[in-house]
Design a protein around this motif. Structure first.
Motif, mmCIF file in Angstrom:
data_model
loop_
_atom_site.group_PDB
_atom_site.id
_atom_site.type_symbol
_atom_site.label_atom_id
_atom_site.label_comp_id
_atom_site.label_asym_id
_atom_site.label_seq_id
_atom_site.Cartn_x
_atom_site.Cartn_y
_atom_site.Cartn_z
ATOM 1 N N PHE A 196 6.898 -4.969 -6.809
ATOM 2 C CA PHE A 196 6.378 -3.719 -6.280
ATOM 3 C C PHE A 196 5.574 -3.032 -7.381
ATOM 4 C CE2 PHE A 196 10.429 -4.622 -4.254
ATOM 5 C CZ PHE A 196 10.109 -4.541 -2.915
ATOM 6 N N GLU A 197 4.261 -3.024 -7.236
ATOM 7 C CA GLU A 197 3.405 -2.452 -8.271
ATOM 8 C C GLU A 197 3.781 -1.007 -8.578
ATOM 9 O OE1 GLU A 197 -1.306 -1.453 -8.957
ATOM 10 O OE2 GLU A 197 -0.750 -2.972 -7.486
ATOM 11 N N ASN A 198 4.118 -0.238 -7.550
ATOM 12 C CA ASN A 198 4.471 1.173 -7.735
ATOM 13 C C ASN A 198 5.972 1.413 -7.741
ATOM 14 O OD1 ASN A 198 1.740 2.287 -7.706
ATOM 15 N ND2 ASN A 198 1.714 1.468 -5.629
ATOM 16 N N GLY A 199 6.746 0.341 -7.740
ATOM 17 C CA GLY A 199 8.196 0.476 -7.680
ATOM 18 C C GLY A 199 8.779 0.961 -8.986
ATOM 19 N N ALA A 200 9.801 1.779 -8.865
ATOM 20 C CA ALA A 200 10.524 2.283 -10.032
ATOM 21 C C ALA A 200 11.955 1.761 -9.953
ATOM 22 C CB ALA A 200 10.489 3.800 -10.058
ATOM 23 N N HIS A 201 12.800 2.262 -10.823
ATOM 24 C CA HIS A 201 14.185 1.808 -10.893
ATOM 25 C C HIS A 201 14.890 2.027 -9.565
ATOM 26 C CE1 HIS A 201 17.569 0.475 -13.227
ATOM 27 N NE2 HIS A 201 18.282 1.516 -12.873
ATOM 28 N N HIS A 202 15.305 0.971 -8.925
ATOM 29 C CA HIS A 202 16.062 0.964 -7.671
ATOM 30 C C HIS A 202 15.261 1.395 -6.451
ATOM 31 C CE1 HIS A 202 20.077 -0.003 -9.232
ATOM 32 N NE2 HIS A 202 19.683 0.637 -10.306
ATOM 33 N N SER A 203 13.955 1.578 -6.541
ATOM 34 C CA SER A 203 13.206 1.975 -5.348
ATOM 35 C C SER A 203 13.225 0.886 -4.288
ATOM 36 C CB SER A 203 11.764 2.346 -5.705
ATOM 37 O OG SER A 203 11.086 1.257 -6.302
ATOM 38 N N ASP A 204 13.516 -0.338 -4.689
ATOM 39 C CA ASP A 204 13.598 -1.444 -3.750
ATOM 40 C C ASP A 204 14.986 -1.570 -3.115
ATOM 41 O OD1 ASP A 204 14.511 -2.054 -6.334
ATOM 42 O OD2 ASP A 204 14.394 -4.192 -5.946
ATOM 43 N N LEU A 205 15.941 -0.770 -3.547
ATOM 44 C CA LEU A 205 17.312 -0.903 -3.062
ATOM 45 C C LEU A 205 17.746 0.210 -2.115
ATOM 46 C CD1 LEU A 205 19.033 -1.987 -6.389
ATOM 47 C CD2 LEU A 205 18.271 -3.435 -4.508
ATOM 48 N N SER A 206 16.834 1.089 -1.756
ATOM 49 C CA SER A 206 17.182 2.185 -0.874
ATOM 50 C C SER A 206 17.670 1.652 0.465
ATOM 51 C CB SER A 206 15.954 3.080 -0.661
ATOM 52 O OG SER A 206 16.175 3.949 0.419
ATOM 53 N N GLY A 207 18.778 2.169 0.924
ATOM 54 C CA GLY A 207 19.313 1.740 2.205
ATOM 55 C C GLY A 207 18.598 2.339 3.393
ATOM 56 N N ILE A 208 17.643 3.239 3.164
ATOM 57 C CA ILE A 208 16.967 3.906 4.270
ATOM 58 C C ILE A 208 15.513 3.469 4.429
ATOM 59 C CG2 ILE A 208 18.412 5.964 4.202
ATOM 60 C CD1 ILE A 208 16.124 7.325 2.632
ATOM 61 N N GLY A 209 15.008 2.671 3.521
ATOM 62 C CA GLY A 209 13.598 2.306 3.537
ATOM 63 C C GLY A 209 13.258 1.341 4.642
ATOM 64 N N PRO A 210 12.003 1.141 4.941
ATOM 65 C CA PRO A 210 10.906 1.904 4.358
ATOM 66 C C PRO A 210 10.794 3.280 5.002
ATOM 67 C CG PRO A 210 10.038 0.313 5.920
ATOM 68 C CD PRO A 210 11.521 0.110 5.860
ATOM 69 N N SER A 211 10.340 4.227 4.216
ATOM 70 C CA SER A 211 10.162 5.584 4.736
ATOM 71 C C SER A 211 8.750 6.059 4.414
ATOM 72 C CB SER A 211 11.191 6.535 4.123
ATOM 73 O OG SER A 211 10.829 6.881 2.804
ATOM 74 N N ASP A 212 8.361 7.165 5.024
ATOM 75 C CA ASP A 212 7.040 7.740 4.765
ATOM 76 C C ASP A 212 6.899 8.192 3.320
ATOM 77 O OD1 ASP A 212 6.341 7.272 7.369
ATOM 78 O OD2 ASP A 212 6.862 9.291 8.062
ATOM 79 N N ASN A 213 8.033 8.400 2.633
ATOM 80 C CA ASN A 213 7.996 8.824 1.235
ATOM 81 C C ASN A 213 7.714 7.675 0.276
ATOM 82 O OD1 ASN A 213 8.614 11.481 1.969
ATOM 83 N ND2 ASN A 213 10.803 11.064 1.893
ATOM 84 N N ASP A 214 7.867 6.436 0.750
ATOM 85 C CA ASP A 214 7.621 5.269 -0.091
ATOM 86 C C ASP A 214 6.126 4.978 -0.167
ATOM 87 O OD1 ASP A 214 10.324 4.584 -0.680
ATOM 88 O OD2 ASP A 214 10.529 3.749 1.339
ATOM 89 N N THR A 215 5.713 4.396 -1.292
ATOM 90 C CA THR A 215 4.326 3.964 -1.425
ATOM 91 C C THR A 215 4.102 2.772 -0.500
ATOM 92 O OG1 THR A 215 4.907 2.512 -3.268
ATOM 93 C CG2 THR A 215 4.162 4.746 -3.831
ATOM 94 N N LEU A 216 2.846 2.452 -0.229
ATOM 95 C CA LEU A 216 2.530 1.375 0.703
ATOM 96 C C LEU A 216 3.119 0.033 0.272
ATOM 97 C CD1 LEU A 216 -1.149 2.245 1.708
ATOM 98 C CD2 LEU A 216 0.948 2.558 3.045
ATOM 99 N N ASP A 217 3.107 -0.238 -1.056
ATOM 100 C CA ASP A 217 3.660 -1.522 -1.495
ATOM 101 C C ASP A 217 5.170 -1.575 -1.290
ATOM 102 O OD1 ASP A 217 3.812 0.350 -3.692
ATOM 103 O OD2 ASP A 217 4.239 -1.311 -5.042
ATOM 104 N N ILE A 218 5.853 -0.463 -1.438
ATOM 105 C CA ILE A 218 7.297 -0.427 -1.180
ATOM 106 C C ILE A 218 7.545 -0.608 0.323
ATOM 107 C CG2 ILE A 218 9.392 0.991 -1.264
ATOM 108 C CD1 ILE A 218 8.598 0.099 -4.020
ATOM 109 N N GLN A 219 6.777 0.084 1.166
ATOM 110 C CA GLN A 219 6.926 -0.077 2.608
ATOM 111 C C GLN A 219 6.705 -1.529 3.025
ATOM 112 O OE1 GLN A 219 4.525 2.733 4.812
ATOM 113 N NE2 GLN A 219 5.099 4.425 3.467
ATOM 114 N N HIS A 220 5.655 -2.141 2.508
ATOM 115 C CA HIS A 220 5.367 -3.544 2.825
ATOM 116 C C HIS A 220 6.495 -4.442 2.292
ATOM 117 C CE1 HIS A 220 3.223 -7.260 3.476
ATOM 118 N NE2 HIS A 220 3.413 -7.580 2.202
ATOM 119 N N GLY A 221 6.969 -4.161 1.086
ATOM 120 C CA GLY A 221 8.021 -4.969 0.477
ATOM 121 C C GLY A 221 9.314 -4.949 1.277
ATOM 122 N N PHE A 222 9.697 -3.774 1.796
ATOM 123 C CA PHE A 222 10.900 -3.692 2.630
ATOM 124 C C PHE A 222 10.763 -4.597 3.847
ATOM 125 C CE2 PHE A 222 12.206 0.284 0.507
ATOM 126 C CZ PHE A 222 13.569 0.076 0.449
#
Length: 196
Positions: free
Chosen positions: A145-171
């Motif tokens: 995740f280019e814009n991912g930070a510590h544990h941003s990939d582990l959120s149990g609620i994602g993807p959400s509108d608050n996530d960057t596009l790469d995090i949303q796609h990654g979920f």
């Protein structure tokens, strides 16, 4: 260890009124010999979480982290000797930085016939430098995740509108891969059952 600030949490010092003191001891990890100094010099957290993370940094996850002379923190070079002393005093264990390689063959997962692991890395997380960032095989997959930070990939609620596009796609990618793997396993189990 007490400061004149109200945090409303005096679990470790019931004699102190919550309106006048902040209990700094409550910020330490739990357990025998818990101190602000720990295996992870950036901090291990408080109470049980801090104790568990400190133990991890004394056993499987040896972190070679120090603070250089140009750091915003006081100069503190990392040494294995210091870590050994800390871990012996705190937990009675000796750190083994090569344990994951020796026992779980993390240096050669593919040839050890390890399968179905999904490695995720938020590239804005300092820990990503030690992560597996390239696919090893079809079933040892890395997602970065280019814009991912510590544990941003582990959120149990994602993807959400608050996530960057790469995090949303990654979920979505993670969900798709896991669903595919589970379907493959269910199919193999079904075929095995029918063959009996």
């Amino acid at each position: 260890f007490l400061l004149g600030v109200d945090d409303g949490d005096n679990e470790h010092n019931e004699d102190m009124p919550s309106s006048s003191c902040f209990n700094m001891v409550a910020q330490l990890p739990s357990g025998r010999n818990g101190t602000i100094t720990s295996g992870d010099w950036s901090g291990v957290g408080t109470r049980n979480n801090g104790e568990m993370w400190d133990f991890q940094t004394c056993t499987l996850l040896i972190e070679h982290i120090g603070f250089g002379p140009d750091s915003m923190f006081p100069y503190r070079p990392w040494t294995m000797e210091w870590l050994k002393e800390h871990c012996q005093y705190r937990f009675g264990v000796t750190p083994d930085p090569y344990k994951l390689v020796k026992e779980l063959h993390f240096d050669d997962l593919k040839n050890e016939n390890v399968t179905h692991i999904l490695f995720t890395n938020g590239l804005n997380d300092g820990w990503s430098v030690g992560g597996i960032k390239q696919n090893i095989s079809d079933t040892l997959v890395a997602i970065n995740f280019e814009n991912g930070a510590h544990h941003s990939d582990l959120s149990g609620i994602g993807p959400s509108d608050n996530d960057t596009l790469d995090i949303q796609h990654g979920f979505k990618q993670i969900k798709s891969i896991l669903e595919m793997w589970l379907a493959e396993i269910k199919l193999k189990d079904l075929m095995r059952t029918e063959a009996k």
